[in-house]
Design a protein around this motif. Sequence first.
Motif, mmCIF file in Angstrom:
data_model
loop_
_atom_site.group_PDB
_atom_site.id
_atom_site.type_symbol
_atom_site.label_atom_id
_atom_site.label_comp_id
_atom_site.label_asym_id
_atom_site.label_seq_id
_atom_site.Cartn_x
_atom_site.Cartn_y
_atom_site.Cartn_z
ATOM 1 N N ASP A 173 1.837 7.486 -3.840
ATOM 2 C CA ASP A 173 1.751 7.349 -2.366
ATOM 3 C C ASP A 173 3.040 6.846 -1.735
ATOM 4 O OD1 ASP A 173 -0.927 8.193 -2.334
ATOM 5 O OD2 ASP A 173 -1.615 6.157 -2.775
ATOM 6 N N SER A 174 4.112 6.716 -2.522
ATOM 7 C CA SER A 174 5.391 6.320 -1.918
ATOM 8 C C SER A 174 6.057 7.531 -1.273
ATOM 9 C CB SER A 174 6.315 5.719 -2.974
ATOM 10 O OG SER A 174 6.603 6.674 -3.984
ATOM 11 N N THR A 175 7.016 7.273 -0.394
ATOM 12 C CA THR A 175 7.772 8.345 0.260
ATOM 13 C C THR A 175 9.268 8.075 0.120
ATOM 14 O OG1 THR A 175 7.705 7.187 2.393
ATOM 15 C CG2 THR A 175 5.963 8.807 1.970
ATOM 16 N N LEU A 176 10.053 9.145 0.289
ATOM 17 C CA LEU A 176 11.514 9.041 0.247
ATOM 18 C C LEU A 176 12.075 9.486 1.582
ATOM 19 C CD1 LEU A 176 14.141 8.539 -1.400
ATOM 20 C CD2 LEU A 176 14.083 10.972 -1.998
ATOM 21 N N ARG A 177 12.752 8.558 2.264
ATOM 22 C CA ARG A 177 13.399 8.905 3.535
ATOM 23 C C ARG A 177 14.756 9.513 3.257
ATOM 24 N NH1 ARG A 177 14.258 4.149 7.288
ATOM 25 N NH2 ARG A 177 15.296 5.773 8.473
ATOM 26 N N LEU A 178 14.970 10.709 3.774
ATOM 27 C CA LEU A 178 16.242 11.407 3.639
ATOM 28 C C LEU A 178 16.827 11.652 5.018
ATOM 29 C CD1 LEU A 178 15.091 14.046 1.003
ATOM 30 C CD2 LEU A 178 16.598 12.107 0.561
ATOM 31 N N GLN A 179 18.128 11.854 5.067
ATOM 32 C CA GLN A 179 18.768 12.140 6.348
ATOM 33 C C GLN A 179 18.417 13.555 6.801
ATOM 34 O OE1 GLN A 179 22.552 10.318 7.071
ATOM 35 N NE2 GLN A 179 23.425 12.237 7.782
ATOM 36 N N GLU A 180 18.209 13.700 8.077
ATOM 37 C CA GLU A 180 17.885 15.017 8.631
ATOM 38 C C GLU A 180 18.986 16.023 8.281
ATOM 39 O OE1 GLU A 180 16.118 16.486 12.866
ATOM 40 O OE2 GLU A 180 18.019 15.424 12.938
ATOM 41 N N GLU A 211 0.803 -1.218 0.000
ATOM 42 C CA GLU A 211 0.000 0.000 0.000
ATOM 43 C C GLU A 211 0.841 1.275 0.000
ATOM 44 O OE1 GLU A 211 -0.809 -2.547 2.151
ATOM 45 O OE2 GLU A 211 -2.439 -3.247 0.847
ATOM 46 N N ARG A 212 1.864 1.318 0.845
ATOM 47 C CA ARG A 212 2.646 2.548 0.964
ATOM 48 C C ARG A 212 4.124 2.182 0.972
ATOM 49 N NH1 ARG A 212 1.739 7.785 1.907
ATOM 50 N NH2 ARG A 212 3.249 9.020 3.059
ATOM 51 N N ARG A 213 4.769 2.411 -0.133
ATOM 52 C CA ARG A 213 6.162 2.009 -0.287
ATOM 53 C C ARG A 213 7.085 3.134 0.185
ATOM 54 N NH1 ARG A 213 6.052 -1.492 -4.687
ATOM 55 N NH2 ARG A 213 8.285 -1.826 -4.549
ATOM 56 N N THR A 214 8.198 2.740 0.783
ATOM 57 C CA THR A 214 9.190 3.708 1.255
ATOM 58 C C THR A 214 10.531 3.406 0.598
ATOM 59 O OG1 THR A 214 8.091 3.908 3.409
ATOM 60 C CG2 THR A 214 10.362 4.665 3.271
ATOM 61 N N PHE A 215 11.130 4.446 0.021
ATOM 62 C CA PHE A 215 12.486 4.357 -0.503
ATOM 63 C C PHE A 215 13.386 5.202 0.385
ATOM 64 C CE2 PHE A 215 9.390 4.177 -3.980
ATOM 65 C CZ PHE A 215 9.633 2.888 -4.435
ATOM 66 N N VAL A 264 21.063 13.115 -9.644
ATOM 67 C CA VAL A 264 20.569 11.963 -8.884
ATOM 68 C C VAL A 264 19.268 12.300 -8.176
ATOM 69 C CG1 VAL A 264 21.765 12.335 -6.660
ATOM 70 C CG2 VAL A 264 21.351 10.013 -7.470
ATOM 71 N N PHE A 265 19.088 13.546 -7.732
ATOM 72 C CA PHE A 265 17.828 13.934 -7.094
ATOM 73 C C PHE A 265 16.678 13.840 -8.096
ATOM 74 C CE2 PHE A 265 14.717 17.035 -5.468
ATOM 75 C CZ PHE A 265 14.569 16.578 -4.166
ATOM 76 N N SER A 266 16.950 14.168 -9.355
ATOM 77 C CA SER A 266 15.922 14.049 -10.391
ATOM 78 C C SER A 266 15.473 12.600 -10.561
ATOM 79 C CB SER A 266 16.467 14.603 -11.715
ATOM 80 O OG SER A 266 15.544 14.418 -12.762
ATOM 81 N N VAL A 267 16.429 11.661 -10.487
ATOM 82 C CA VAL A 267 16.071 10.237 -10.576
ATOM 83 C C VAL A 267 15.200 9.846 -9.389
ATOM 84 C CG1 VAL A 267 16.974 7.879 -10.561
ATOM 85 C CG2 VAL A 267 18.133 9.651 -11.889
ATOM 86 N N TRP A 268 15.566 10.294 -8.205
ATOM 87 C CA TRP A 268 14.764 9.967 -7.019
ATOM 88 C C TRP A 268 13.338 10.486 -7.157
ATOM 89 C CZ3 TRP A 268 18.913 11.887 -2.960
ATOM 90 C CH2 TRP A 268 20.036 11.075 -3.055
#
Length: 538
Positions: free
Chosen positions: A355-362, A325-329, A342-346
């Motif tokens: 509905d997916s999300t991208l986890r980035l470092q704080e 249902e909700r994928r996280t990369f 590379v940000f463009s690819v992400w």
Amino acid sequence: DMTWDCARAMTHALRVQWNNAPALAVMGGALADNKNYSLAIPVLEKGLKMHPGDLYARANLVLSLLWSCQWDRSEVHGAAFAEQLRQGIEGDLKSFPSPAHMLFPLGAPPNGLPLPLYRKWVDLWAAEMTERIRPDLFQATMPSPAPGPKERLRLGYVSGAGFQKSPGSSAIRGIFALHDRRKFEVQCFALKPDLRSNDLRGNISAACDRFYELGNIRDNQALAGEINRARPHIIVDVTGFSGDHRIKMLAHRPAPCSLTWLEYPGTLGAATGMDGLLTDRVASPPEYQLIYSEKLLQVPTPYLPNDYYATVRIPPLSQTPLSPERRTFCALHHVWKMDSQVFSVWMDVLKAVPDSTLRLQECAPLAQEALRRLAAQQGVDPGRLDFNPRIGDYYEHVDKLGACSLFLDAPRYNAHTSAADALWAGVPVITLPFAMMVHRGAACLCDAHGVTSSVVRDMDDYRRLALRLATHGKEIEAVRTAMRERRESSRLFDIPRWTRRFEEGVGMFIEGKMAGLGRHTSGFGPGSMHVVVREPGA
């Protein structure tokens, strides 16, 4: 605060002489060092308008722009820095910024320096750093590099950070106890006072035979003398050019043989006197070995082992299928490792998977705002960027990784420990290697783990593979299952096997050093081969 003291002093200098470009460069550099990038950038730009040839100001501006995710401007100033550096190296410039701080913006396309020019830069900077140091000062008090027949080899680890908590030291904490005590006496030299911030230093000190507290000795010659008195046959510097380095001490050559490894992935320059660099065939392939001033000790991949069995449980979430249902990369990198390509690819990945999300470092609020704005410009809801707070509990960090579908690497400066965390958690890592060790860390980890299909050749391949895996959940699950099955047999997490190969390499390296003594001051004659350790039967 020293930063604001410096800023106040430079402000006073500018009141006296408003067009004092060096004062602006110093003030901007101090602000950048203290992570006040929004203040540093205009100060540095003003200084460069007055003195466009100031390499130090240009370097600090490139770094500040990268930390602020102002990629277009950082590329412009990065190209200008590379050209000014080339002219300075080919001319008669006597002083250079540290190459350690500029590896990531210059070592990869589009502003990659030619490799021979990069090597010359490092050598010139190292020579400047170690000027007036006597490398033969302790020669008379050194043991032979090869111990006697009834003598164990004294192997000394030297840490500028004092074996305090760091990703590298945490990854190798199990090695010290695993050394074969019939052949090796393990010494550890802590060059920074004990901050008592965690148990890592205590674990390492308990696992070695002799632990030397040398953090209060500031004089480099005196410090080298203390290490020399312990009579190590070989020292392994685990700091390199990273933050707490003591390169000037190492240039005194307190031991007959020396290696550098771990925290800093790169060459230290000929003038530092370092005999060798510990690496592997993927991190340092033959076509790029001209980068290094040191002889290479190549162990089977990975050159950076990871002791997860001793420190981290197997993540429960890596053992179960992902929720469709909700994928996280995830792309857990410092923002200065990113670039627009590379940000463009992400962002393409997020658009391909609703509905997916991208986890980035704080990161700093300034950088977060920039990344959210850049996501919106590419048609992605900024709320789908999830900035991951720093997690004190390492177990929790790795557990959360196990819920991610893909780890997306940064080609400009690869993930090293974070990529290993992902592989341990059963998460596929997509990576693109370039020329230098900083660009190849994740590739050597994937090689050691037997998942080289996710190591790509160029950014087009990176995009194609990321989109294919992101949109085919069954394929990702098949990869995750294979990674779970491979975990127990993987070279990446087999610390006892890695330690045996490293010990074998140390013995071979010292033999090579001894073979050259008497003919060449460094041992290892010019043109002599690097030392390559192979797996038994390979």
